[in-house]
Design a protein around this motif. Structure first.
Motif, PDB file in Angstrom:
ATOM      1  N   ALA A   1      36.638  50.386 -17.019  1.00  0.00           N
ATOM      2  CA  ALA A   1      36.713  49.191 -16.181  1.00  0.00           C
ATOM      3  C   ALA A   1      37.872  48.288 -16.593  1.00  0.00           C
ATOM      4  N   THR A   2      38.185  48.229 -17.889  1.00  0.00           N
ATOM      5  CA  THR A   2      39.269  47.343 -18.331  1.00  0.00           C
ATOM      6  C   THR A   2      40.619  47.800 -17.809  1.00  0.00           C
ATOM      7  N   ARG A   3      40.749  49.054 -17.395  1.00  0.00           N
ATOM      8  CA  ARG A   3      42.018  49.516 -16.833  1.00  0.00           C
ATOM      9  C   ARG A   3      42.341  48.779 -15.545  1.00  0.00           C
ATOM     10  N   LEU A   4      41.352  48.111 -14.963  1.00  0.00           N
ATOM     11  CA  LEU A   4      41.571  47.378 -13.720  1.00  0.00           C
ATOM     12  C   LEU A   4      42.048  45.950 -13.963  1.00  0.00           C
ATOM     13  N   LEU A   5      42.062  45.512 -15.209  1.00  0.00           N
ATOM     14  CA  LEU A   5      42.592  44.190 -15.520  1.00  0.00           C
ATOM     15  C   LEU A   5      44.108  44.244 -15.571  1.00  0.00           C
TER      16      LEU A   5
ATOM     17  N   ARG B   1      44.281  42.801 -20.959  1.00  0.00           N
ATOM     18  CA  ARG B   1      43.595  43.888 -21.655  1.00  0.00           C
ATOM     19  C   ARG B   1      43.530  43.730 -23.167  1.00  0.00           C
TER      20      ARG B   1
ATOM     21  N   SER C   1      40.740  39.518 -11.407  1.00  0.00           N
ATOM     22  CA  SER C   1      39.738  39.982 -12.365  1.00  0.00           C
ATOM     23  C   SER C   1      38.512  40.595 -11.687  1.00  0.00           C
TER      24      SER C   1
ATOM     25  N   CYS D   1      37.668  44.616 -11.716  1.00  0.00           N
ATOM     26  CA  CYS D   1      37.182  45.105 -13.003  1.00  0.00           C
ATOM     27  C   CYS D   1      35.688  44.853 -13.141  1.00  0.00           C
TER      28      CYS D   1
ATOM     29  N   THR E   1      33.540  46.818 -10.664  1.00  0.00           N
ATOM     30  CA  THR E   1      33.430  48.233 -11.038  1.00  0.00           C
ATOM     31  C   THR E   1      32.483  48.415 -12.211  1.00  0.00           C
TER      32      THR E   1
ATOM     33  N   THR F   1      43.040  46.506  -6.714  1.00  0.00           N
ATOM     34  CA  THR F   1      43.892  45.991  -7.789  1.00  0.00           C
ATOM     35  C   THR F   1      45.353  46.123  -7.425  1.00  0.00           C
TER      36      THR F   1
END
Length: 326
Positions: free
Chosen positions: A37-41, A46, A255, A258, A261, A303
């Motif tokens: 999920a952090t890949r979407l920030l 990050r 945000s 993220c 998801t 994103t």
């Protein structure tokens, strides 16, 4: 990729970059759903999220050290040293510890309330001495420090378009819902560590005790009474997810994919638990890769659209908790 994230976050000191890199490794190794999920920030966000997760994982690894030669007293001593190092770092803004250095830097950049870290360490110490919780309220007291404050720590990194006091309870609910989901998924594994995170009054209402759980674990069998207790707590957890989801529109737009998801993936764990008739005593429930992909691809598209519009984000250094944006 890591270099770009650190550059975007204005992390230039070599020692500090190494500290953030270590935190990212911990997140990638142990928090696969969370890391995904952090890949979407944004790249700038990050490193801070990795620092917060990395510290939590570091402390948790002390509590649950796999080496049986490490005594309970030694684990307690290590937690006390970690807590002392953390407090010193939060006062000075720096540390030589490989994980605390990144955490302290993140706390300064985002002006995160130090009390959140104190509450977290209190719950970590509880794990050394508390093997079960009599009521849901007792469990909530533990989860305040082990889960709710994690949501509150991350909130300033995400940014809000609503007053922080309004967004905060939803961020706390998100942390609690995630942890309850983990508790339901890991009943068997936690029992191996002599811990039961399902409230004792809930279990008793369904005729479940520690001996029955041990029998189910040993014989790799399910029991209708255990399934009923798991199903009831899963229902409570879904209600908490609903409260958490109402906070997503309060976040800064970039945000939201993220968090949306992460919500979808973790609720997916609940779906899988119920799809297997709550068979949690001898297997660890996971979300199938196909379902993860179906959750991730639309979020990636959202994103990309936000970044194409060059949606601005507040400068990080000196930002206030839950910065309210126009």
């Amino acid at each position: 990729m890591l270099r770009g994230e650190l550059n975007a976050a204005d992390v230039l000191d070599p020692a500090l970059r190494a500290a953030y890199a270590r935190c990212r490794e911990l997140n990638a190794r142990d928090g696969k759903t969370y890391f995904l999920a952090t890949r979407l920030l944004t790249p700038r966000q990050r490193p801070a999220v990795h620092a917060l997760y990395g510290f939590a994982r570091w402390a948790d690894d002390i509590v649950d050290a796999p080496d049986p030669a490490i005594s309970l007293d030694e684990r307690g001593a290590r937690l006390l040293r970690l807590d002392a190092d953390l407090r010193a770092a939060l006062r000075s803004g720096r540390s030589t510890h490989p994980v605390i250095a990144a955490l302290a830097d993140t706390a300064v950049r985002y002006a995160i309330d130090p009390q959140h870290f104190s509450d977290f360490m209190r719950s970590m110490r509880m794990d050394l001495t508390v093997a079960e919780y009599g009521t849901y309220e007792d469990l909530r007291d533990y989860m305040h420090g082990s889960a709710a404050v994690i949501g509150l720590q991350v909130l300033p990194v995400l940014g809000t378009v609503a007053p922080p006091d309004e967004a905060g309870p939803h961020a706390a609910s998100l942390g609690i819902a995630f942890q309850l989901t983990n508790f339901l998924r890991d009943v068997g594994e936690d029992l191996d560590r002599h811990r039961i995170y399902l409230p004792q009054d809930l279990l008793a209402a369904h005729g479940v005790d520690r001996e029955l759980l041990r029998w189910c674990r040993l014989h790799r069998r399910n029991d209708g009474r255990v399934r009923a207790a798991v199903r009831e707590l899963a229902g409570t957890t879904r209600e908490i997810y609903q409260h958490a989801a109402r906070g997503v529109p309060m976040l800064y737009p970039v945000s939201r994919p993220c968090v949306e998801t992460a919500l979808l993936l973790y609720r997916g764990i609940l779906d899988e638990i119920e799809a297997t008739d709550c068979a949690v005593m001898h297997r660890r429930t996971v979300v199938p890769r196909g379902r993860k992909a179906r959750a991730l691809l639309p979020a990636l598209a959202r994103t990309a659209a936000l970044r194409a519009r060059r949606t601005p984000f507040p400068e990080r250094r000196g930002a206030l908790p839950g910065t309210v944006l126009p």
